[in-house]
Design a protein around this motif. Structure first.
Motif, mmCIF file in Angstrom:
data_model
loop_
_atom_site.group_PDB
_atom_site.id
_atom_site.type_symbol
_atom_site.label_atom_id
_atom_site.label_comp_id
_atom_site.label_asym_id
_atom_site.label_seq_id
_atom_site.Cartn_x
_atom_site.Cartn_y
_atom_site.Cartn_z
ATOM 1 N N PRO A 32 -4.305 19.287 -5.483
ATOM 2 C CA PRO A 32 -4.672 18.080 -4.729
ATOM 3 C C PRO A 32 -5.675 17.174 -5.446
ATOM 4 N N ASN A 33 -6.724 17.746 -6.011
ATOM 5 C CA ASN A 33 -7.716 16.907 -6.691
ATOM 6 C C ASN A 33 -7.123 16.188 -7.895
ATOM 7 N N ASP A 34 -6.164 16.821 -8.557
ATOM 8 C CA ASP A 34 -5.497 16.173 -9.689
ATOM 9 C C ASP A 34 -4.590 15.041 -9.217
ATOM 10 N N LEU A 35 -3.931 15.229 -8.070
ATOM 11 C CA LEU A 35 -3.111 14.157 -7.500
ATOM 12 C C LEU A 35 -3.988 12.971 -7.122
ATOM 13 N N ILE A 36 -5.108 13.250 -6.501
ATOM 14 C CA ILE A 36 -6.042 12.186 -6.108
ATOM 15 C C ILE A 36 -6.528 11.433 -7.345
ATOM 16 N N LYS A 37 -6.856 12.170 -8.394
ATOM 17 C CA LYS A 37 -7.321 11.552 -9.636
ATOM 18 C C LYS A 37 -6.221 10.698 -10.282
ATOM 19 N N ALA A 38 -5.017 11.240 -10.363
ATOM 20 C CA ALA A 38 -3.912 10.544 -11.039
ATOM 21 C C ALA A 38 -3.496 9.265 -10.328
ATOM 22 N N THR A 39 -3.694 9.215 -9.016
ATOM 23 C CA THR A 39 -3.289 8.042 -8.233
ATOM 24 C C THR A 39 -4.473 7.158 -7.849
ATOM 25 N N ASP A 40 -5.672 7.588 -8.190
ATOM 26 C CA ASP A 40 -6.886 6.886 -7.790
ATOM 27 C C ASP A 40 -6.865 6.635 -6.283
ATOM 28 N N ALA A 41 -6.470 7.673 -5.536
ATOM 29 C CA ALA A 41 -6.247 7.551 -4.095
ATOM 30 C C ALA A 41 -7.534 7.710 -3.295
ATOM 31 N N THR A 42 -7.469 7.162 -2.104
ATOM 32 C CA THR A 42 -8.502 7.366 -1.101
ATOM 33 C C THR A 42 -7.949 8.394 -0.123
ATOM 34 N N VAL A 43 -8.734 9.412 0.178
ATOM 35 C CA VAL A 43 -8.318 10.453 1.117
ATOM 36 C C VAL A 43 -8.794 10.043 2.502
ATOM 37 N N VAL A 44 -7.825 9.959 3.433
ATOM 38 C CA VAL A 44 -8.096 9.507 4.790
ATOM 39 C C VAL A 44 -7.292 10.330 5.797
ATOM 40 N N ASP A 45 -7.660 10.212 7.043
ATOM 41 C CA ASP A 45 -6.904 10.841 8.129
ATOM 42 C C ASP A 45 -5.753 9.912 8.485
ATOM 43 N N LEU A 46 -4.519 10.397 8.289
ATOM 44 C CA LEU A 46 -3.338 9.584 8.594
ATOM 45 C C LEU A 46 -2.446 10.220 9.659
ATOM 46 N N CYS A 73 0.859 -1.184 0.000
ATOM 47 C CA CYS A 73 0.000 0.000 0.000
ATOM 48 C C CYS A 73 0.896 1.235 0.000
ATOM 49 N N VAL A 74 0.407 2.294 -0.607
ATOM 50 C CA VAL A 74 1.156 3.547 -0.718
ATOM 51 C C VAL A 74 0.422 4.616 0.083
ATOM 52 N N MET A 82 3.817 3.904 -10.502
ATOM 53 C CA MET A 82 4.617 2.793 -9.973
ATOM 54 C C MET A 82 4.483 1.591 -10.904
ATOM 55 N N LYS A 83 5.382 0.627 -10.757
ATOM 56 C CA LYS A 83 5.387 -0.558 -11.622
ATOM 57 C C LYS A 83 4.044 -1.268 -11.649
ATOM 58 N N LYS A 84 3.378 -1.308 -10.497
ATOM 59 C CA LYS A 84 2.063 -1.937 -10.375
ATOM 60 C C LYS A 84 1.117 -0.929 -9.764
ATOM 61 N N LYS A 85 -0.163 -1.201 -9.903
ATOM 62 C CA LYS A 85 -1.185 -0.352 -9.305
ATOM 63 C C LYS A 85 -1.398 -0.804 -7.866
ATOM 64 N N PHE A 86 -0.963 0.013 -6.921
ATOM 65 C CA PHE A 86 -1.144 -0.282 -5.503
ATOM 66 C C PHE A 86 -2.229 0.627 -4.947
ATOM 67 N N ARG A 87 -2.936 0.116 -3.937
ATOM 68 C CA ARG A 87 -3.897 0.989 -3.263
ATOM 69 C C ARG A 87 -3.133 2.163 -2.652
ATOM 70 N N THR A 88 -3.661 3.360 -2.864
ATOM 71 C CA THR A 88 -2.982 4.572 -2.427
ATOM 72 C C THR A 88 -3.897 5.376 -1.515
ATOM 73 N N PHE A 89 -3.311 5.887 -0.430
ATOM 74 C CA PHE A 89 -4.028 6.670 0.559
ATOM 75 C C PHE A 89 -3.288 7.990 0.763
ATOM 76 N N ILE A 90 -4.024 9.096 0.701
ATOM 77 C CA ILE A 90 -3.431 10.412 0.892
ATOM 78 C C ILE A 90 -4.086 11.058 2.102
ATOM 79 N N ASP A 91 -3.248 11.645 2.964
ATOM 80 C CA ASP A 91 -3.787 12.290 4.156
ATOM 81 C C ASP A 91 -4.739 13.412 3.773
#
Length: 160
Positions: free
Chosen positions: A144-158, A63-64, A111-120
């Motif tokens: 920020p919204n473009d980063l979330i889109k490009a990584t298909d990230a989930t935004v969470v409290d980290l 996970c990223v 990244m080489k593979k698609k990993f689940r990504t989480f952004i604070d």
């Protein structure tokens, strides 16, 4: 500057970004505040620089996580986000084989593979944030919204 894989992906997605180069001193240990020093080199607020942390769960899933340079990742919250019981950072010597990137140049984009990504969740407080450009000495400034889109990230409290 030669385009990195991350930049080519953003170009392909039609996502606008800027790049910033900095003098790479070779010191990339998170414990020594590499991301904070980077914010000083770039002349940007540390809370707008997001470091990329690659972690492995007890089931060996990669996970990223992207966390502001001024904060530490809360492992309990990382476990909750990933839905696992145990999680810890991968060893630096594993990064290249897993992600295609090295410590100090690891970006969540391409990244080489698609990993689940989480952004604070603090990412959405800023007009623009900085992430690694995919090689040492290069940062990408992106909305920020473009980063979330490009990584298909989930935004969470980290945050710790």
């Amino acid at each position: 500057m030669k385009k990195t894989n991350a930049m080519r992906i953003l170009d392909g997605l039609g996502i606008p970004y800027e790049t910033a180069e900095y003098e790479d001193d070779g010191e990339h240990e998170l414990a020594k505040g590499a991301a904070l020093r980077l914010s000083e080199k770039l002349g940007v607020a540390p809370e707008t620089v997001f470091k990329t942390i690659v972690m492995r769960t007890e089931s060996k899933e990669i996970c990223v996580f992207c966390q502001s340079a001024e904060s530490e990742i809360n492992l309990k919250k990382a476990r909750q986000a990933a839905g696992c019981k145990e999680i810890g950072p991968v060893r630096p010597e594993e990064l290249l084989a897993l992600t295609g990137y090295i410590r100090g140049g690891c970006t969540p984009i391409g990244m080489k593979k698609k990993f689940r990504t989480f952004i604070d969740e603090t990412v959405i407080l800023h007009d623009q944030v900085c992430i690694s450009g995919g090689q040492r000495g290069v940062q990408i400034k992106i909305a920020p919204n473009d980063l979330i889109k490009a990584t298909d990230a989930t935004v969470v409290d980290l945050e710790l």
